[in-house]
Design a protein around this motif. Structure first.
Motif, mmCIF file in Angstrom:
data_model
loop_
_atom_site.group_PDB
_atom_site.id
_atom_site.type_symbol
_atom_site.label_atom_id
_atom_site.label_comp_id
_atom_site.label_asym_id
_atom_site.label_seq_id
_atom_site.Cartn_x
_atom_site.Cartn_y
_atom_site.Cartn_z
ATOM 1 N N GLN A 503 24.014 -18.077 41.987
ATOM 2 C CA GLN A 503 24.263 -16.963 41.079
ATOM 3 C C GLN A 503 25.731 -16.557 41.096
ATOM 4 O OE1 GLN A 503 21.373 -14.063 42.486
ATOM 5 N NE2 GLN A 503 20.028 -14.494 40.759
ATOM 6 N N ALA A 504 26.343 -16.566 42.281
ATOM 7 C CA ALA A 504 27.763 -16.227 42.363
ATOM 8 C C ALA A 504 28.610 -17.236 41.598
ATOM 9 C CB ALA A 504 28.191 -16.159 43.829
ATOM 10 N N ASP A 505 28.291 -18.522 41.721
ATOM 11 C CA ASP A 505 29.049 -19.538 40.983
ATOM 12 C C ASP A 505 28.896 -19.350 39.468
ATOM 13 O OD1 ASP A 505 29.803 -20.604 43.399
ATOM 14 O OD2 ASP A 505 28.223 -22.122 43.416
ATOM 15 N N ILE A 506 27.686 -19.022 39.019
ATOM 16 C CA ILE A 506 27.479 -18.803 37.587
ATOM 17 C C ILE A 506 28.264 -17.589 37.107
ATOM 18 C CG2 ILE A 506 25.729 -18.190 35.873
ATOM 19 C CD1 ILE A 506 23.741 -19.859 37.444
ATOM 20 N N LEU A 507 28.263 -16.524 37.920
ATOM 21 C CA LEU A 507 29.019 -15.329 37.537
ATOM 22 C C LEU A 507 30.511 -15.619 37.423
ATOM 23 C CD1 LEU A 507 27.234 -12.601 39.685
ATOM 24 C CD2 LEU A 507 27.351 -12.659 37.196
ATOM 25 N N LEU A 508 31.034 -16.379 38.362
ATOM 26 C CA LEU A 508 32.462 -16.678 38.334
ATOM 27 C C LEU A 508 32.831 -17.594 37.169
ATOM 28 C CD1 LEU A 508 33.154 -17.135 42.147
ATOM 29 C CD2 LEU A 508 33.684 -15.166 40.720
ATOM 30 N N ARG A 509 31.865 -18.323 36.626
ATOM 31 C CA ARG A 509 32.134 -19.186 35.475
ATOM 32 C C ARG A 509 31.996 -18.456 34.151
ATOM 33 N NH1 ARG A 509 28.973 -23.133 38.345
ATOM 34 N NH2 ARG A 509 27.228 -22.709 36.933
ATOM 35 N N ILE A 510 31.442 -17.256 34.169
ATOM 36 C CA ILE A 510 31.230 -16.523 32.912
ATOM 37 C C ILE A 510 32.539 -16.275 32.166
ATOM 38 C CG2 ILE A 510 30.587 -14.248 32.016
ATOM 39 C CD1 ILE A 510 28.171 -14.286 33.806
ATOM 40 N N PRO A 511 33.608 -15.767 32.794
ATOM 41 C CA PRO A 511 34.843 -15.531 32.029
ATOM 42 C C PRO A 511 35.375 -16.792 31.355
ATOM 43 C CG PRO A 511 34.937 -14.407 34.145
ATOM 44 C CD PRO A 511 33.738 -15.280 34.183
ATOM 45 N N GLU A 512 35.345 -17.914 32.056
ATOM 46 C CA GLU A 512 35.868 -19.137 31.460
ATOM 47 C C GLU A 512 34.981 -19.626 30.319
ATOM 48 O OE1 GLU A 512 38.686 -21.805 30.753
ATOM 49 O OE2 GLU A 512 38.774 -20.160 32.216
ATOM 50 N N GLN A 513 33.666 -19.477 30.458
ATOM 51 C CA GLN A 513 32.777 -19.876 29.367
ATOM 52 C C GLN A 513 33.012 -19.024 28.120
ATOM 53 O OE1 GLN A 513 28.726 -19.796 30.741
ATOM 54 N NE2 GLN A 513 29.066 -21.283 32.369
ATOM 55 N N VAL A 514 33.169 -17.724 28.327
ATOM 56 C CA VAL A 514 33.422 -16.844 27.186
ATOM 57 C C VAL A 514 34.791 -17.157 26.576
ATOM 58 C CG1 VAL A 514 33.692 -14.441 26.478
ATOM 59 C CG2 VAL A 514 31.906 -15.069 28.105
ATOM 60 N N ARG A 515 35.761 -17.427 27.428
ATOM 61 C CA ARG A 515 37.091 -17.778 26.911
ATOM 62 C C ARG A 515 37.033 -19.058 26.070
ATOM 63 N NH1 ARG A 515 41.965 -16.127 29.190
ATOM 64 N NH2 ARG A 515 40.857 -15.613 31.120
ATOM 65 N N GLU A 516 36.278 -20.043 26.553
ATOM 66 C CA GLU A 516 36.144 -21.273 25.781
ATOM 67 C C GLU A 516 35.435 -21.026 24.456
ATOM 68 O OE1 GLU A 516 37.353 -24.244 26.214
ATOM 69 O OE2 GLU A 516 38.392 -23.640 28.059
ATOM 70 N N ARG A 517 34.470 -20.142 24.457
ATOM 71 C CA ARG A 517 33.769 -19.807 23.214
ATOM 72 C C ARG A 517 34.716 -19.131 22.227
ATOM 73 N NH1 ARG A 517 30.491 -20.846 19.150
ATOM 74 N NH2 ARG A 517 29.459 -18.988 18.309
ATOM 75 N N GLU A 568 43.068 -8.363 29.487
ATOM 76 C CA GLU A 568 43.299 -6.927 29.354
ATOM 77 C C GLU A 568 42.131 -6.230 28.673
ATOM 78 O OE1 GLU A 568 46.532 -3.874 27.277
ATOM 79 O OE2 GLU A 568 46.883 -6.047 27.306
ATOM 80 N N LEU A 569 41.590 -6.847 27.623
ATOM 81 C CA LEU A 569 40.482 -6.224 26.900
ATOM 82 C C LEU A 569 39.205 -6.189 27.737
ATOM 83 C CD1 LEU A 569 41.008 -7.848 23.379
ATOM 84 C CD2 LEU A 569 41.540 -5.498 24.059
ATOM 85 N N LEU A 570 39.027 -7.178 28.593
ATOM 86 C CA LEU A 570 37.796 -7.279 29.401
ATOM 87 C C LEU A 570 38.072 -6.973 30.864
ATOM 88 C CD1 LEU A 570 36.229 -10.507 27.856
ATOM 89 C CD2 LEU A 570 35.765 -8.127 27.255
ATOM 90 N N HIS A 571 39.041 -6.129 31.127
ATOM 91 C CA HIS A 571 39.409 -5.859 32.517
ATOM 92 C C HIS A 571 38.232 -5.269 33.299
ATOM 93 C CE1 HIS A 571 41.734 -4.640 35.995
ATOM 94 N NE2 HIS A 571 41.272 -3.406 35.845
ATOM 95 N N ALA A 572 37.568 -4.257 32.746
ATOM 96 C CA ALA A 572 36.455 -3.611 33.464
ATOM 97 C C ALA A 572 35.291 -4.562 33.643
ATOM 98 C CB ALA A 572 36.012 -2.354 32.715
ATOM 99 N N LYS A 573 34.981 -5.346 32.612
ATOM 100 C CA LYS A 573 33.857 -6.275 32.722
ATOM 101 C C LYS A 573 34.144 -7.377 33.731
ATOM 102 C CE LYS A 573 31.631 -5.770 28.224
ATOM 103 N NZ LYS A 573 31.148 -6.481 27.027
ATOM 104 N N LEU A 574 35.369 -7.881 33.732
ATOM 105 C CA LEU A 574 35.708 -8.938 34.682
ATOM 106 C C LEU A 574 35.667 -8.410 36.118
ATOM 107 C CD1 LEU A 574 38.675 -10.649 32.805
ATOM 108 C CD2 LEU A 574 36.299 -11.387 32.926
ATOM 109 N N ARG A 575 36.092 -7.186 36.311
ATOM 110 C CA ARG A 575 36.023 -6.601 37.653
ATOM 111 C C ARG A 575 34.565 -6.445 38.095
ATOM 112 N NH1 ARG A 575 38.684 -0.826 38.261
ATOM 113 N NH2 ARG A 575 36.967 -0.411 36.801
ATOM 114 N N ARG A 576 33.697 -6.044 37.171
ATOM 115 C CA ARG A 576 32.280 -5.915 37.503
ATOM 116 C C ARG A 576 31.666 -7.264 37.833
ATOM 117 N NH1 ARG A 576 28.325 -3.101 39.831
ATOM 118 N NH2 ARG A 576 26.309 -3.477 38.846
#
Length: 954
Positions: A503-517, A568-576
């Motif tokens: 689950q931790a690995d999937i969470l850490l991949r979320i920003p990059e997946q969204v960025r690629e999208r 910058e736009l997703l600062h709070a979400k990325l921190r969470r």
């Protein structure tokens, strides 16, 4: 007659009162006051003052009670209760008028106060103790045989004693009352003696004989003694069409094929109606939580050979290509419906040399769990639909799997091996409700009570006695034995720590997946694509409505801003996301709440990937088929109408309201359920009834052979369309309870083999090395001035031993690896130790070599070979923390290159530091957290420099 005595006599005859004496109780909290006359009716606690004191002052009288008189002609006594004891000084008790504060009107002014001490009962050297009484008269000690330990010796001992004390009693017949009493006492003595011996025997691990005693002893040593484990096996079900089996409605049984021949799907009532004994077959339940969907297309899946180029899937492979097909004429839907987490059976079905089914090797069967499923096509074969599947390295093939071969007369043999879906893991054990069985009820006894008389004003007893519990609510834990055995011991299915790590690995991949999208949408918009409503809603969910409000008017600039200002736009979400990932790295499995949060803040697909019930999180099939008996717990669930009680290995971590119990296996196979004591684990309510639902069947009895499971049995529905049920590989993992001799041998050395707490630096280094991706680790404890700080340096694995053109490509640990090690060590660090995790301290070197080349070798070629040899010498995977660099080793590595006639060092030191005596000593030492670095990269000379001067040669 003195004046004092005369005044006392006159005071008694005048009707006035006074304080004659004060007696202090042993606890110094009550004062017994002796008066000259009767106690006034209006006298109360407010009429008394306690004055004086040095360290303890302002003592208050909190209560007063009249004690009356022991004799009619004697004075009254009253008892005063004070709030605290006084010190060793002298105090004064004064009787005053509560309204005015002056002397009480009923008391003589001279005798309205009296001095006393709270310590009047304390021992002192001023008062002499009475002489102790003289020693009692010596009496002859009776001769008693203290070696008497059993019934016969106790009986003979008492008869011999009675012969001395009552010589006239000579009756020895059994019906005699005296003989009956002697035998009764001998029996009680025998039972008490046995109990004393048992307590002394069971108090030590080396002498304990009972299994439960040994289990509790070794638990204190962190040794998880196991009570066996149920076996597991994969089951393949061949169907016609599409068949759906409901959750908890079906089981698999290993029944003789000749019994009820031709029927592959049965009902429980069929087994009862045909009077098939339950001991003639074993029952296996599926290890899936949801409904099981079976498809005919998954019965037999060919393996694609790419036009005959792939004839064998090599041993150790973790991927394969499956032949798919279209389910409709429009070629829109695929026939295969495999997903990550599904089980796939790879099986040899034909003999490679003969092409006959009878010659297929049954040992070449393996079940794997798919980790990825990617659809593709083969354009050279009319866009043949394919399915690229992979599985984990733990499920790598243990044998070469033949796909096609040449049979007799060089005839091609196709489809030698196949893949099969419709596979489910099953575990040994049958419920006690099997075939019209009933759940077992456990009656919790009422708490015993005793009748007592409550006190009345400290004296006497009320006329109405009351019943109170004979023991307090926090008392001896309640224990009860289950009636049936052997109870199934179920090992953990799905490692919680590994689930949290994934689950931790999937969470850490979320920003990059969204960025690629977002990058893909930007590329589409750049090429003229207009965002759809669904795409706008997707971006609004991630970024919010404000950054996306102008996407319809100016889509390109909006996408550029979303991409450039992503962090910058997703600062709070990325921190969470990082916080949730850190929580998962600490071993906490994220629940449905965290999944719902990701779905609402990112998208549903990302949230679905985190769901802890995904089949992909259950781990490789090979691991699931090798259950760890030490993680097994009794498969027992208790209900009391409102709450559910679940098993635990112990109750040390259970709170007073946690509905937990411990299952302890006795020597005869009976399982005892032990509940909490109100502090560690809750106690069941006295008089309540618990309903036990559990499974029976355990140990090696479930390790059946291949092709033994033949039927599926449903409870409430008829399963039509099932053609065949079988287990392609033998069941394994079934383990009998651990023998006591093995526990006694292993338990004392177990703490030395498992590291459970980091105390010294070597412990931190060893635990950090357990994290995947860490090649080596080193640690040291540094005093910060107030506490110790554990500094851990990491040496990660590099990609390739000889990759690139530089001498050594130094591997730096990633931030994700550092966070993973830090979160892993937090569970083991000692309290009071700070933790600092980072990369190794790299020490760049400055080395110059002089090389003499043989005359028949080209000098430039030898120089390049020496550089490659130095590159291999200083590779990050070869050097580790604190490894000193020896000049002799360097010269030997250079001299081993073909064409080198001689080699010597002319510069041997740390870069950017003044030279020391390293060249003279032939040794360059390094610290505990230091690693030598020599990249010899011209673009980054600060990472070490190597210079090779060549002489001679051609």
């Amino acid at each position: 007659m003195t004046a004092g005595i005369a005044r006392r006599l006159k005071l008694r005859t005048s009707g006035r009162n006074g304080v004659d004496a004060v007696d202090v109780s042993a606890d110094q909290r009550s004062l017994t006051v002796l008066l000259f006359g009767e106690t006034p009716e209006d006298l109360c606690a407010e009429n008394f003052r306690v004055l004086g004191g040095r360290r303890v002052t302002d003592i208050q009288v909190t209560a007063m009670s009249s004690l009356g008189t022991e004799e009619p002609d004697l004075e009254d006594r009253i008892r005063l209760t004070v709030d605290r004891p006084g010190d060793f000084s002298t105090y004064t008790l004064v009787v005053v008028d509560a309204a005015t504060g002056g002397p009480h009107p009923c008391f003589d002014p001279r005798y309205a106060r009296i001095d006393f001490s709270f310590k009047q009962n304390c021992p002192t050297g001023l008062d002499c103790k009475p002489e102790p009484p003289g020693p009692p008269a010596e009496r002859p000690t009776p001769t008693i045989d203290y070696l008497a330990k059993d019934y016969a010796s106790f009986r003979q001992l008492m008869l011999d004693r009675l012969s001395l004390t009552i010589p006239q009693w000579t009756e020895r017949h059994v019906p005699d009352v005296g003989v009956t009493l002697v035998e009764l006492l001998a029996y009680v003595g025998d039972q008490l003696s046995y109990r004393q011996d048992a307590v002394a025997t069971e108090a030590y691990l080396g002498t304990a004989r009972e299994r439960i005693s040994v289990r509790r002893h070794v638990r204190l040593m962190d040794y998880p003694m196991h009570d066996g484990c149920a076996s597991r096996t994969p089951v393949h079900v061949a169907v016609t069409g599409k068949v759906e089996l409901r959750r908890e409605d079906y089981r698999f049984i290993a029944l003789d094929p000749d019994v009820l021949y031709g029927r592959h799907a049965l009902r429980e009532r069929d087994l009862v109606a045909n009077k098939i004994p339950q001991d003639s077959y074993e029952v296996y339940r599926p290890l899936v939580d949801g409904d099981l969907v079976l498809r005919e297309a998954h019965n037999r899946i060919p393996l694609w050979t790419w036009g005959g180029e792939v004839r064998v899937i090599a041993r150790g492979s973790t991927s394969a290509t499956l032949k798919d097909d279209w389910a409709d004429e429009k070629c829109e839907r695929r026939l295969l419906s495999l997903e990550p987490g599904d089980l796939l059976l790879l099986e040899e079905v034909l003999g490679p040399n003969t092409g006959k089914e009878a010659d297929a090797d049954p040992a070449k069967r393996q079940v794997v769990r798919l980790t990825s499923v990617e659809p593709s096509v083969d354009p050279l074969y009319c866009d043949q639909p394919l399915l690229e599947v992979t599985w984990a390295a733990e499920d790598a093939l243990t044998f070469p799997l033949c796909l096609s071969s040449r049979g007799p007369d060089c005839c091609p043999v196709e489809d030698v091996s196949l893949a099969r879906g419709n596979v489910v893991l099953a575990e040994h054990g049958r419920p006690i409700t099997w075939c019209d069985g009933e759940a077992e009820e456990i009656c919790v006894p009422e708490r015993p009570t005793e009748t007592v008389c409550p006190p009345r004003d400290g004296f006497g007893c009320d006329d109405q006695p009351v019943e109170v519990p004979a023991y307090p609510p926090i008392g001896t834990p309640f224990r009860v034995a289950l009636k049936r055995s052997p109870v199934t011991q179920r090992a953990a299915f799905g490692d919680h720590e590994k689930i949290a790590e994934q689950q931790a690995d999937i969470l850490l991949r979320i920003p990059e997946q969204v960025r690629e999208r977002v990058r893909a949408l930007w590329a589409a918009v750049r090429d003229g694509h207009r965002p759809t409503k669904e795409e706008i809603a997707e971006l609004t969910l991630v970024f919010g409505p404000k950054p996306v409000r102008r996407i319809r008017k100016d889509p390109l600039s909006t996408m550029v801003r979303l991409l450039s200002d992503f962090d910058e736009l997703l600062h709070a979400k990325l921190r969470r996301v990082r916080m949730l990932a850190r929580r998962a790295r600490c071993g906490v499995v994220l629940d449905d709440g965290a999944v719902a949060e990701i779905e609402q803040s990112w998208n549903d697909d990302l949230g679905h990937q985190l769901h802890p019930d995904r089949a992909l999180f259950l781990g490789p099939a090979g691991t699931a088929l090798r259950p760890d008996a030490r993680t097994a717990l009794p498969d027992v669930v208790l209900t009391d109408g409102c709450d559910t009680w679940t098993p635990r290995r112990d109750l040390l971590g259970s709170g007073p309201y946690d509905k937990h119990f411990v299952g302890e296996l006795d020597d005869d196979g009976t399982l005892w359920l032990r509940f909490g004591d109100g502090v560690h684990g809750a106690q069941p309510e006295p008089g309540s009834t618990l309903v036990a639902h559990y499974w029976v069947g355990n140990g090696i009895a479930g390790n059946i052979g291949r092709e033994s499971i033949t039927r599926v049995v449903c409870r409430d529905t008829d399963a039509g369309g099932i053609r065949k049920v079988r287990n392609p590989v033998p069941a394994r993992g079934g383990t009998d309870p651990e023998p006591l001799w093995q526990v006694r041998d292993r338990a004392p050395v177990e703490p030395r083999l498992r590291l459970l707490r980091a105390i010294v630096p070597e412990d931190y280094a060893a635990l950090a090395g357990q994290v995947p991706g860490v090649q080596r680790a080193a640690a040291s404890l540094r005093w910060t001035g107030s506490w110790y700080e554990a500094q851990v340096g990491l040496d990660p694995f590099s990609e390739d031993l000889l990759a690139g053109s530089s001498v050594g490509a130094t591997a730096e640990p990633s931030e994700a690896l550092i966070d993973a090690v830090r979160d892993h060590l937090r569970r083991y660090r000692r309290i009071g130790h700070d933790l600092l995790v980072g990369p190794a301290k790299l020490v760049p070197l400055d080395i110059e070599l002089e090389i003499c080349v043989h005359a028949n070798h080209i000098a430039s070629h030898v120089q390049e070979a020496v550089v490659l040899a130095m590159r291999a010498f200083f590779h990050p995977d070869r050097l580790t923390f604190g490894t000193p660099i020896r000049a002799s080793a360097l010269i030997a590595a250079a001299a081993a290159v073909p064409g080198v006639r001689g080699a010597w060092l002319t510069r041997f030191q740390r870069q950017f530091e003044p030279p020391g005596r390293e060249l003279e000593n032939g040794l360059l030492p390094l610290g505990d957290l230091e690693v030598a670095q020599l990249d010899n990269d011209l673009s980054r000379p600060e990472n070490g420099v190597l210079k090779v001067n060549v002489g001679g040669g051609r």
